[in-house]
Structures are given as structure tokens and as C-alpha cells.
Design a protein around this motif. Structure first.
Motif, PDB file in Angstrom:
ATOM      1  N   THR A 135      35.650  43.148  34.184  1.00  0.00           N
ATOM      2  CA  THR A 135      37.079  42.922  34.408  1.00  0.00           C
ATOM      3  C   THR A 135      37.741  44.176  34.953  1.00  0.00           C
ATOM      4  O   THR A 135      38.590  44.109  35.860  1.00  0.00           O
ATOM      5  N   ALA A 136      37.356  45.342  34.415  1.00  0.00           N
ATOM      6  CA  ALA A 136      37.922  46.607  34.905  1.00  0.00           C
ATOM      7  C   ALA A 136      37.590  46.807  36.382  1.00  0.00           C
ATOM      8  O   ALA A 136      38.440  47.267  37.162  1.00  0.00           O
ATOM      9  N   LEU A 137      36.375  46.471  36.797  1.00  0.00           N
ATOM     10  CA  LEU A 137      36.012  46.581  38.208  1.00  0.00           C
ATOM     11  C   LEU A 137      36.821  45.615  39.063  1.00  0.00           C
ATOM     12  O   LEU A 137      37.255  45.955  40.173  1.00  0.00           O
ATOM     13  N   ALA A 138      37.055  44.405  38.555  1.00  0.00           N
ATOM     14  CA  ALA A 138      37.874  43.440  39.292  1.00  0.00           C
ATOM     15  C   ALA A 138      39.293  43.965  39.476  1.00  0.00           C
ATOM     16  O   ALA A 138      39.879  43.848  40.560  1.00  0.00           O
ATOM     17  N   ILE A 139      39.834  44.578  38.438  1.00  0.00           N
ATOM     18  CA  ILE A 139      41.176  45.153  38.523  1.00  0.00           C
ATOM     19  C   ILE A 139      41.195  46.281  39.552  1.00  0.00           C
ATOM     20  O   ILE A 139      42.106  46.375  40.383  1.00  0.00           O
ATOM     21  N   GLN A 140      40.168  47.146  39.507  1.00  0.00           N
ATOM     22  CA  GLN A 140      40.096  48.263  40.453  1.00  0.00           C
ATOM     23  C   GLN A 140      40.053  47.779  41.894  1.00  0.00           C
ATOM     24  O   GLN A 140      40.576  48.435  42.794  1.00  0.00           O
ATOM     25  N   HIS A 141      39.455  46.620  42.126  1.00  0.00           N
ATOM     26  CA  HIS A 141      39.333  46.090  43.487  1.00  0.00           C
ATOM     27  C   HIS A 141      40.481  45.160  43.863  1.00  0.00           C
ATOM     28  O   HIS A 141      40.430  44.509  44.906  1.00  0.00           O
ATOM     29  N   GLY A 142      41.505  45.092  43.003  1.00  0.00           N
ATOM     30  CA  GLY A 142      42.721  44.369  43.360  1.00  0.00           C
ATOM     31  C   GLY A 142      42.718  42.886  43.091  1.00  0.00           C
ATOM     32  O   GLY A 142      43.596  42.162  43.579  1.00  0.00           O
ATOM     33  N   ALA A 143      41.752  42.393  42.304  1.00  0.00           N
ATOM     34  CA  ALA A 143      41.717  40.967  41.989  1.00  0.00           C
ATOM     35  C   ALA A 143      42.940  40.578  41.174  1.00  0.00           C
ATOM     36  O   ALA A 143      43.480  41.378  40.400  1.00  0.00           O
ATOM     37  N   SER A 144      43.370  39.332  41.340  1.00  0.00           N
ATOM     38  CA  SER A 144      44.539  38.851  40.594  1.00  0.00           C
ATOM     39  C   SER A 144      44.149  38.125  39.321  1.00  0.00           C
ATOM     40  O   SER A 144      45.011  37.817  38.485  1.00  0.00           O
ATOM     41  N   GLY A 145      42.871  37.817  39.156  1.00  0.00           N
ATOM     42  CA  GLY A 145      42.378  37.140  37.967  1.00  0.00           C
ATOM     43  C   GLY A 145      40.865  37.156  37.943  1.00  0.00           C
ATOM     44  O   GLY A 145      40.217  37.466  38.953  1.00  0.00           O
TER      45      GLY A 145
END
Length: 497
Positions: free
Chosen positions: A183-193
Motif C-alpha cells: 500500500t505504501a508503494l501504491a501511495i508513493q506512485h500516486g494511486a488513488s486506491g
């Protein structure tokens, strides 16, 4: 807390970390503990109460979610239980925590520019926002490892990442990441969910935290079943990848006070030196948490009962700790370590032993410290002499994501034991099938027997070939163990390059 390879998903390890030491000077003779081991073996075999008390708390309390009324009842239950076993030096250690509780969540999937909505069964992962309404194109990130995200770095901004919780068709040598790290990697890459796909067949929904810090995350993270994930991926192929996800959720988050429960058996010679043995009492709320971590926490309680019943007086003080808040970010163990730091007592902790889903142990774990292997092997051979079914299969691998971690990051030695669980039991990890029917009473009794022997040997050895590491030694140790990257992802790496 969910586990990855750093602590395998099933969390079968009772951890032990050693620091540098001069083993040959400290190695105990195998026979030095045989009399005590024999007494421990008989006491546990004849009188263990671990299974009975775990069954009782499962019925009377149910789940043990930190911050909930059930969590408070569980704290009181084990305090009273330890008191009934004769402990008078027993206390609550309160700490304040931001407690997260689920409320409502829905997930719908629809092709681009279509009204062909399909509702998907879903459960919110902990520390998702208190209110979130997200719509975005789904991007399949596969296993969700760093390389998987890096390959899609220009395609994730504003999108919803579809990620496996485990490793599907894993690459040889690949290490999985914890769901919070993905999840942290998804946040770092700008994912919205984030949509996490459980890999257990049978429409099993898994819960757990998606936060590396135990604090609220800025985007919703949810879990769907293996079958739902397969259906979405097949649909994506039909629609040439153009599927959109609509995630709507509300949750609750508020400051509460939770309590670790600590019982103390005073040492006879080195009373200022401590061996801490702990297991997290809290569980998620989809079931009763009998495996995660009833088998660990109620083994700790029965180890305490065993040593108290035998009236043993080991050289070092033993503290039996039932941690709360582990599932929400190691909150209870972090609070204990912080209190020890403030009291300037961390150097006195000679070893931390952690039981998290540890079951039917087959050997000890030097946790990445080769200088501890002969020392532990001698203890293990002594255990095997008393009980030949103990295989004494040594391991030497470090890990993260359980209550040993805050101690380890401060250089405190940690000592370990490895066990096993059946595949059908592991499939209920963090799921609504984690109930008492999964617990094997004889295997739980073995956990108590072998862990009691190990704990006694650590507490009664003339010396232990390990001391708390310096900050530099701790950093180098973590690098050697390959833990820098996951700690950096989790914002737990405090060292500057």
C-alpha cells in the motif's frame, strides 16, 4: 499483523536475535538444565491449561480488537488469569493509541463508459480513511513488489492498483512484501486506491492493517477474494484493461487507551537483567483470533503458569507480556520499548522472545546471528534429550512485522523458535474462519513445553553470548539481514546514508 517473507505470512516464528559475543566462553553444558527440563516437561504434559483457557476466552470474549469493549475484556481476563496462577507482581501498562474500527465499505467494478456495474464482496483494510469515495481505472500490479510498481510508475497516478497479497507464481528468490508496504508503494506512485487480492481459495476475505505506521493512510485499501480477483482480471482482458473501480467506505478512528498486561517472575541472582517473553493478545474482529494470536498469547500465559507452579527461581528476571495493538502497528510493543528507553532500562533486557502464531516448534532460530547458533544448539540438544520428538532443527533468519521488531530496532537481542501450521489453518489467517476449531491442543501443549524449556535456559544461564547492540551495530546487522529496504518502505529506517 499480516506477514511476509520477512516473517513468513503464517508467522510461525518465536524470534531470537543475538548480538556479537564470545560463544565459547558462554556455551552452557548440555546437562546443566536437564533436571529443570524434566520437571517442566512433566508439568506441562500433566497440567497445561493453554487450550482450555483459550477456548474459554474465545467463548466469553470473542475477538480481541484493540480499542473495542472486547479488547478491554480480554485485558482484564488475562490479568485475572495470571493472578489466579499465583502472580502478585502483575501490572497493566497503559498506552494511548489511535484505534481504527471498520464501518461500511462497498466495491463496484464497471467497464469504461458503461453502466454494467458489478458489486464485489469486499472488506476494508485497517487504517483506511474514515471517509473515502474513489473512482479510478484499475491497473493490475500483479504481486506488488517494488519492481512491479516501478514497471508501471507512469501509469498509476490517480488509478486504483490491483495487487496480490501473496506471491502468485513467485519468482525464485523473490521476497514478498507486507500488505502495508505494498500500500505504501501504491501511495508513493500516486494511486488513488488499492484492491488487495487474497490468494486463498474458497471466497475467503482477509483483514489486517494497510498502514506501515499504525496511522491513517490517505487512500482506501480493501481486500477481495481470490475468486473475485480472478473474475476481475478475466474481465479486464475482455475489456482490454479498461475497467474502473468505485470504492466507497466509512470507518471510525479515535484515541483510546489500551493496556499491555505484564507479570514478573523475579530473578534470584541477576535480578536487574530481564528476559522478556511476549505474544500479542489482540486480534482482528472477523473471528476470534484463535490462531492469530491466541495460540501465542495463551502459550505465554501457560509458560508463566508452568514456571510459577514449579516454583523455579531462575537467575534472571522473566517478564511475561501480553501485548495489545500489534495488529494495528505493533503499538503495544512500541510503547513498552519507549518506556524502557525513557527509564534507561533497554540495556538490561538480555533477550526478547516473541510468540506469534508459533505452533508445535521443531527448533530454535538464531535470527541471523551465527555466533548464537552453537549456544542455542546446545540448549536444543538438551531439550531433545528430554523429549526426543523435539527435532532441534536450527534456523538463522531475521524477520519483521511482529512485536519483536521494536526491540530489534533498538539493538535488543531477540531469541527464537520455529514451528509449523497446517495449510488449511494458514488459509484462515486474519479471516472469519480463525476460530478455536483450528487449534490442535497437543501441538499447543508442545509450544508451551519447548518454549518453557528455552525460556528457563535463557533466564538461568550463567551468561548469554549476546548484549544489546550499539546503534551502528544495529544498522549494520539490519543491512546484513536484508531488512533495510522493507524498513525504508515502512519509514522505519532512521539511519542516514
Amino acid at each position: 499483523m499480516a506477514r511476509t517473507l520477512y516473517v513468513p505470512l503464517h508467522r510461525l516464528v518465536l524470534f531470537c536475535i543475538g548480538t556479537a559475543g564470545f560463544l565459547t566462553a558462554f556455551q552452557p553444558p548440555k546437562t546443566s538444565f536437564q533436571k529443570a527440563f524434566t520437571r517442566i516437561n512433566k508439568e506441562v504434559s500433566d497440567n497445561s491449561r493453554a487450550y482450555e483457557t483459550l477456548s474459554d476466552v474465545s467463548q466469553k470474549v470473542g475477538h480481541r480488537l484493540t480499542g473495542s469493549p472486547n479488547g478491554t475484556r480480554a485485558e482484564a481476563y488475562v490479568f485475572d488469569l495470571l493472578t489466579s496462577y499465583g502472580f502478585r507482581d502483575i501490572r497493566y501498562e497503559p498506552f494511548e493509541v489511535e484505534a481504527w474500527m471498520r464501518d461500511t465499505v462497498t466495491l463496484a467494478v464497471v467497464p469504461n463508459r458503461s453502466d454494467n456495474f458489478r458489486d464485489v464482496p469486499v472488506v476494508a483494510l485497517a487504517h483506511s480513511p474514515v471517509d473515502a469515495h474513489v473512482q479510478g481505472e484499475i491497473v493490475d500490479v500483479g504481486n506488488g513488489l517494488e519492481g512491479d510498481f516501478a514497471a508501471l510508475k507512469d501509469k498509476l497516478k490517480g488509478k486504483v492498483a490491483l495487487v496480490n497479497i501473496g506471491l502468485a507464481a513467485p519468482t525464485k528468490g523473490a521476497r514478498n512484501l507486507h500488505r502495508s508496504e505494498k500500500t505504501a508503494l501504491a501511495i508513493q506512485h500516486g494511486a488513488s486506491g488499492v484492491i488487495m487480492v487474497n490468494l486463498v481459495p474458497g471466497n475467503v476475505l482477509l483483514t489486517g492493517t494497510a498502514s506501515v505506521t499504525g496511522k491513517l493512510i490517505p487512500i482506501p485499501s480493501v481486500c477481495i477474494s481470490l475468486e473475485s480477483g480472478q473474475a476481475i482480471r478475466a474481465w479486464m482482458q475482455e475489456e482490454h484493461g479498461k475497467l474502473h473501480a468505485l470504492i466507497n467506505m466509512t470507518n471510525k478512528s479515535r484515541k483510546i487507551r489500551a493496556r499491555n498486561v505484564v507479570a514478573t517472575l523475579k530473578g534470584s541472582k541477576f535480578a536487574d537483567e530481564k528476559i522478556i517473553v511476549g505474544g500479542h493478545l489482540d486480534s482482528w474482529d472477523l473471528a476470534t483470533g484463535a490462531i492469530d494470536n491466541g495460540i501465542g498469547s495463551f502459550a505465554v500465559i501457560d509458560i508463566a503458569r508452568t514456571l510459577k507452579a514449579l516454583k523455579v527461581k531462575p537467575k534472571r528476571t522473566i517478564e511475561f507480556v501480553l501485548f495489545m495493538g500489534e495488529e494495528q502497528g505493533l503499538l503495544g510493543s512500541k510503547a513498552m520499548v519507549e518506556n524502557l528507553k525513557k527509564a534507561n532500562q533497554l540495556d538490561n533486557v538480555r533477550c526478547m522472545v516473541n510468540l506469534d502464531m508459533t505452533n508445535d516448534p521443531t527448533g530454535l532460530n538464531a535470527f541471523g546471528r551465527s555466533d548464537m547458533v552453537p549456544f542455542l544448539n546446545t540448549i536444543g540438544e538438551g531439550m531433545k534429550d528430554i523429549e526426543p520428538t523435539f527435532a532441534n532443527q536450527m534456523q538463522n533468519q531475521a524477520g519483521l512485522h511482529s512485536d519483536h521488531q521494536p526491540f530489534m530496532l533498538e539493538g535488543v537481542p531477540v531469541v527464537g523458535m520455529n514451528g509449523h501450521l497446517a495449510r488449511e489453518v494458514l488459509d484462515c489467517y486474519h479471516a472469519n474462519c480463525d476460530r478455536i476449531n483450528l487449534v490442535n491442543a497437543d501441538q499447543l501443549k508442545n509450544t508451551v513445553r519447548y518454549s518453557s524449556m528455552l525460556l528457563y535456559a535463557l533466564a538461568d544461564s550463567d551468561d548469554i553470548p549476546t548484549r544489546r547492540q550499539t546503534d551502528t551495530q544495529t544498522r549494520d546487522y539490519l543491512v546484513t539481514q536484508g531488512l533495510r529496504t522493507p524498513l525504508q518502505i515502512a519509514n522505519e529506517w532512521r539511519w542516514k546514508e
